[in-house]
Write an enzyme that holds these catalytic residues in place. Structure first.
Site, short mmCIF file in Angstrom:
data_model
loop_
_atom_site.label_atom_id
_atom_site.label_comp_id
_atom_site.label_asym_id
_atom_site.label_seq_id
_atom_site.Cartn_x
_atom_site.Cartn_y
_atom_site.Cartn_z
N SER A 1 0.80 -1.22 0.00
CA SER A 1 0.00 0.00 0.00
C SER A 1 0.83 1.27 0.00
CB SER A 1 -0.96 -0.04 1.18
OG SER A 1 -1.91 0.98 1.05
N HIS A 2 0.70 2.06 1.07
CA HIS A 2 1.36 3.37 1.12
C HIS A 2 2.78 3.27 1.67
CE1 HIS A 2 -0.60 2.24 4.77
NE2 HIS A 2 0.20 3.03 5.44
N ASP B 1 -2.12 6.64 -3.45
CA ASP B 1 -1.01 5.93 -2.79
C ASP B 1 -0.47 4.79 -3.67
OD1 ASP B 1 -3.15 4.14 -2.51
OD2 ASP B 1 -2.35 3.33 -0.64
N ASP C 1 -0.91 1.57 -4.02
CA ASP C 1 -1.80 0.61 -4.68
C ASP C 1 -3.12 1.24 -5.13
OD1 ASP C 1 -2.54 0.92 -2.01
OD2 ASP C 1 -3.50 -1.04 -1.95
N ASP D 1 -5.62 2.81 -3.51
CA ASP D 1 -6.88 2.82 -2.76
C ASP D 1 -7.06 4.07 -1.91
OD1 ASP D 1 -4.97 2.08 -0.93
OD2 ASP D 1 -5.99 0.26 -0.23
N ARG D 2 -5.99 4.83 -1.71
CA ARG D 2 -6.12 6.06 -0.91
C ARG D 2 -6.20 7.29 -1.80
NH1 ARG D 2 -2.55 5.85 4.53
NH2 ARG D 2 -3.14 3.75 5.15
N LYS E 1 -11.32 0.45 -0.50
CA LYS E 1 -11.38 1.88 -0.70
C LYS E 1 -10.82 2.19 -2.07
CE LYS E 1 -7.27 2.55 2.25
NZ LYS E 1 -7.18 1.32 3.05
C1 VG1 Z 1 -3.62 2.24 8.36
C2 VG1 Z 1 -4.78 3.21 8.46
C3 VG1 Z 1 -6.08 2.47 8.26
C4 VG1 Z 1 -6.04 1.74 6.92
C5 VG1 Z 1 -4.83 0.84 6.85
C6 VG1 Z 1 -4.67 0.18 5.50
O1 VG1 Z 1 -3.73 1.27 9.36
O2 VG1 Z 1 -4.76 3.88 9.70
O3 VG1 Z 1 -7.14 3.38 8.33
O4 VG1 Z 1 -7.21 0.97 6.76
O5 VG1 Z 1 -3.65 1.60 7.09
O6 VG1 Z 1 -4.61 1.13 4.48
P1 VG1 Z 1 -2.89 1.35 10.73
O7 VG1 Z 1 -3.20 0.09 11.45
O8 VG1 Z 1 -1.45 1.49 10.33
O9 VG1 Z 1 -3.36 2.58 11.43
V1 VG1 Z 1 -3.77 0.81 3.01
O10 VG1 Z 1 -3.92 2.09 2.03
O11 VG1 Z 1 -2.43 0.17 3.59
O12 VG1 Z 1 -4.66 -0.51 2.39
CO CO Z 2 -3.27 1.61 -0.13
#
Ligand code: VG1
Ligand code: CO
Length: 540
Positions: free
Chosen positions: A110-111, A274, A276, A278-279, A373
């Site tokens: 992801s990010h 981001d 992947d 989704d953000r 998302k």
């Molecule tokens: C973070 C965010 C959460 C989100 C998750 C996955 O998790 O706070 O809201 O759903 O990342 O997002 P955490 O446990 O680090 O707070 V992504 O864009 O990685 O799918």
């Molecule tokens: Co993501």
């Protein structure tokens, strides 16, 4: 003839949900293979069809080939894979649903940054297109501990550069365009003609794809289909190391976009996504839109888009997300659900038709069109709203706050804290919870304090210990939890909120408006003393 190898395992222990580790860990002997075999052992593979793709980060290309070989050896009938092994997370979710497959494997952290010394990840999504629930990820984890062998086809790599059908052993491999089906879905939800007309009138946009997966999607949708000026999308080529960028669309990491939007030549609208896809972060000319406000504005105006013109069934937000959207829900007579952090908790509500739009404070918004998302979806809905309503982002926000009041909101992240210290801080805080109600801190009286526990209204499952929340009289709130997605040490997330009714709000910056809440958080949780950190690393 291709032979199937059976390889004995060393002791590898992948984590619980969507596995995220350093890339070199994934590249270690049998590591990825263990997780994939365990996944197929749990969800079944023989005769099944899966979607496969990732965000293009380092090792994506090798991992795709490994997964194809394991799927083939385990008897999968067919795998639908994005050309070059590329699929954004929302596009993968859509393909799973569109093709009614038995699920899919998505490669991304992801990010988190990418590269051989950064992060890699894999997760399994269910036939509904959403991330596997805890019951499945727990079973996969248990299986990784018991698995002693895996099955892998030995055959040359599948050519993923060319569209069309080929074989891996007896398994069909369909290489598809990663963008087309997703773009068609977007066109079915939004008024592309109205958005096209807005661009034709001279509306200017900047999209920062952060050298990550949305580049090709954004160029195709904004520039080719909607007529935004060529070059609207920057950092549009996905790179294995994201060009050294940290593909997390927030004001800290998307600082180039922020500088442009706050500068003298700012276009009308700015957005970023981001790793992947989704953000999303949305920025107006001279004004940052907090994700919690974005969710509220999208919920209040979604009916302006053709895909939502009959209205919403309900709204859902994660617990740490601000209550701004609750006010919209209340005004529309809709139920607003409050779930733990993580998109998987929205799945049941979406499947059951109880919620249409969901969102998290962490730059995540989406709807029932997929089960993830969706960054570009949120950006397109903003464009649709701007095209129909006219006016600027700043005007839309001002009108929103005048109507509903304003939830000043911020998240402070303290990254890579020593795990033992972070755990001790949370334990200490949890110990204090029963004594907090009624105390007055920084002039604010605590109405309630607890550790959030969620009972899923659809299946009754309970998720406890999802974050400490301290609510003050008047609607101010503090939430603290430890991140579940970090890969080094512990990350503390402190969520801060204060509500101001009335049309004019407070004529100060967000951090200034939140100053008493920030001070109260320090007083209650003793963050500096407990973690040794004087200030957060990232403020969003
Ligand atoms: C973070 C965010 C959460 C989100 C998750 C996955 O998790 O706070 O809201 O759903 O990342 O997002 P955490 O446990 O680090 O707070 V992504 O864009 O990685 O799918
Ligand atoms: Co993501």
């Amino acid at each position: 003839m291709t032979a199937i190898q059976t390889i004995a395992f060393t002791d590898q222990k992948p984590g619980t949900s969507g596995l995220r580790k350093k890339t070199r860990v994934f590249m270690g002997p049998h590591y990825l293979e263990n997780f994939v075999q365990a996944t197929f052992d749990v969800v079944g593979c023989k005769g099944k069809t899966f979607v496969l793709g990732g965000d293009g980060r380092f090792y994506n290309d090798r991992a795709v080939q490994i997964i194809l070989a394991i799927a083939a050896a385990n008897g999968a009938a067919r795998v639908i894979v994005g050309q070059g092994g590329i699929l954004s997370t929302p596009a993968a979710s859509h393909l799973i649903r569109l093709n009614k497959t038995d699920g899919g494997l998505i490669l991304s952290a992801s990010h988190n940054p990418g590269g051989i010394d950064e992060d890699f990840g894999i997760k399994f999504n269910m036939p509904n297109g959403g991330p596997a629930p805890e019951s499945i990820t727990d079973a996969i984890y248990q299986r990784t501990l018991a698995t002693t062998e895996y099955h892998k086809l030995s055959a040359p790599d599948v050519d993923l550069t060319r569209l069309g059908r080929s074989h891996a052993g007896a398994m069909l491999v369909d290489v598809i365009d990663p963008v087309n089906d997703y773009a068609a879905l977007m066109e079915s939800l939004f008024d592309f003609d109205a958005i096209r007309a807005m661009f034709a009138r001279g509306f200017r946009m900047r999209m920062d794809s952060m050298c990550a997966v949305t580049g090709p999607y954004a160029v195709h949708i904004f520039e080719n289909r909607l007529g935004a000026a060529q070059g609207t999308v920057t950092h549009a080529t996905p790179l294995p190391d994201f060009g050294g960028m940290h593909p997390d669309p927030n004001p800290t990491w998307a600082h180039e976009l922020m500088a442009e939007m706050m500068g003298p030549y700012a276009p009308d609208f700015g957005a970023a996504s981001d790793g992947d896809g989704d953000r999303n972060m949305v920025v107006g000319r001279g004004i940052y839109v907090s994700p919690s406000d974005s969710l509220a504005v999208l919920a209040a105006n979604a009916h302006l888009a053709v895909g939502y013109k009959t209205g919403l069934k309900g709204i859902a937000r994660s617990m740490p997300t601000s209550a701004a959207v609750d006010r919209v829900g209340a005004a529309m007579g809709l139920t607003t659900y409050e779930t733990p952090t993580g998109w998987k908790f929205f799945g049941n509500l979406l499947d059951a038709g109880r919620a249409t739009i969901c969102g998290e404070e962490s730059f995540g918004t989406g709807s029932d069109h997929v089960r993830e998302k969706d960054g570009l979806w949120a950006i397109l809905l903003w464009l649709n709203i701007l095209a129909v309503r006219g006016g600027s982002v700043a005007e839309i926000l001002a009108q929103h706050w005048a109507k509903y009041g304003r939830n000043y909101y911020s998240r402070h992240d303290y990254e890579a804290i020593e795990t033992a210290r972070a755990d001790a801080m949370m334990a200490n805080l949890r110990g204090k919870l029963p004594t907090l109600a009624g105390q007055t801190i920084q002039g604010m009286t605590i109405a309630a304090a607890d550790d959030f526990s969620y009972t899923d209204p659809v299946d009754g499952s309970i998720s406890a210990r999802q974050g400490v929340r301290v609510v003050f009289d008047g609607g101010a709130r503090i939430v603290l939890r430890l991140s579940g997605t970090g890969t080094s040490g512990a990350t503390l997330r402190l969520y801060l909120e204060r509500y101001q009714a009335g049309p004019n709000g407070l004529d100060v910056s967000v951090q200034t408006a939140l100053a008493p809440v920030i001070a109260a958080a320090e007083e209650i949780a003793q963050i500096t003393a407990q973690t040794g950190r004087a200030a957060p690393d990232v403020i969003s």
